[in-house]
Scaffold this active site. Structure first.
Site, PDB file in Angstrom:
ATOM      1  N   GLU A 121       0.822  -1.206   0.000  1.00  0.00           N
ATOM      2  CA  GLU A 121       0.000   0.000   0.000  1.00  0.00           C
ATOM      3  C   GLU A 121       0.859   1.259   0.000  1.00  0.00           C
ATOM      4  OE1 GLU A 121      -3.305   0.446  -0.270  1.00  0.00           O
ATOM      5  OE2 GLU A 121      -3.536  -1.694  -0.580  1.00  0.00           O
ATOM      6  N   CYS A 151     -18.147  -1.083 -18.275  1.00  0.00           N
ATOM      7  CA  CYS A 151     -18.269  -0.846 -16.835  1.00  0.00           C
ATOM      8  C   CYS A 151     -19.564  -1.427 -16.271  1.00  0.00           C
ATOM      9  CB  CYS A 151     -18.215   0.654 -16.542  1.00  0.00           C
ATOM     10  SG  CYS A 151     -18.355   1.053 -14.788  1.00  0.00           S
ATOM     11  N   CYS A 206     -24.973   5.054 -13.520  1.00  0.00           N
ATOM     12  CA  CYS A 206     -23.917   6.048 -13.296  1.00  0.00           C
ATOM     13  C   CYS A 206     -24.387   7.429 -13.731  1.00  0.00           C
ATOM     14  CB  CYS A 206     -22.656   5.653 -14.063  1.00  0.00           C
ATOM     15  SG  CYS A 206     -21.327   6.872 -13.945  1.00  0.00           S
TER      16      CYS A 206
END
Length: 237
Positions: free
Chosen positions: A34, A204, A210
């Protein structure tokens, strides 16, 4: 189907599953990845990640190394404050936490170089703790999907954190695999389909609901930060 469940389903079938820091519950290895992935491409991180684990296989090994050795191994990754914070954090974990990373996000955030989103990612991937992440990729996804049409600033971040916290609650906290798939899925979607420029909306899983896709705003959202000078001029008017 909720936003979160769509992400989980997509990640399990189309997300990334072969990165070297995946399929581990070792908080040290997850934390290392990370930190390295902050502002650095995955392809670059892979090489450095393997080198670090070979040289410093545990957080104790890293803590006992000299800062010069850590910085030398970091050479080429850039943003060297990350390496100094990495070393400081390792020493704190070794000295104050008995060599084991704490499990709660608020505890992880007390460690040098670990912000809210990084703490959440470690808590999710290592311990299955239901904590929301909000890095740059996730902000972009949420601004587009939920129609957060506002300049990038602290107030907008607060709204996005509220959304992130709300959406993760739609998952069963007892199902750690789903929590991990959701978190990884957000990262994967932002790194692949929901890119900053020319997103692949047709592929997507979120496009039907969206906001940005429905209103042809994918190139405009998320909004950029308003420059300080422009903001000052606007206030004067």
């Amino acid at each position: 189907m909720t936003f979160a469940s769509k992400i989980v389903q997509w990640q399990k079938h189309h997300g990334r599953h072969d990165l070297p820091w995946q399929n581990t519950r070792d908080a040290y290895k997850i934390w290392l990845s990370e930190i390295m992935l902050q502002q650095t491409q995955v392809v670059t991180v892979k090489t450095y990640y393997d080198k670090f684990l070979t040289r410093f296989p545990t957080v104790i090994d890293l803590a006992q190394a000299s800062q010069d050795d850590v910085l030398a191994l970091w050479a080429g990754l850039g943003y060297y404050s990350r390496a100094r914070n990495l070393h400081h954090c390792a020493q704190t974990v070794a000295g104050d936490w008995g060599g084991a990373f704490p499990q709660l996000p608020e505890q992880l955030q007390t460690l040098k170089g670990i912000g809210a989103s990084t703490a959440a990612a470690i808590a999710v991937f290592a311990y299955g703790y239901p904590a929301p992440i909000l890095d740059g990729n996730v902000k972009r996804i949420m601004c587009r999907y939920f129609g957060v049409d506002a300049p990038a600033n602290a107030a907008t971040d607060k709204v996005l954190w509220q959304i992130a916290e709300r959406e993760i609650q739609h998952l069963d906290a007892r199902k750690a695999d789903d929590l991990r798939a959701y978190t990884q899925g957000l990262m994967d979607l932002g790194a692949s389909l929901c890119s900053r420029r020319q997103p692949d909306c047709e592929a997507c899983p979120l496009r039907t609901e969206c906001y940005a896709y429905q209103h042809q705003l994918t190139e405009q959202l998320p909004r950029a930060k308003v420059p300080t000078k422009v903001l000052a001029m606007t206030m004067d008017l």
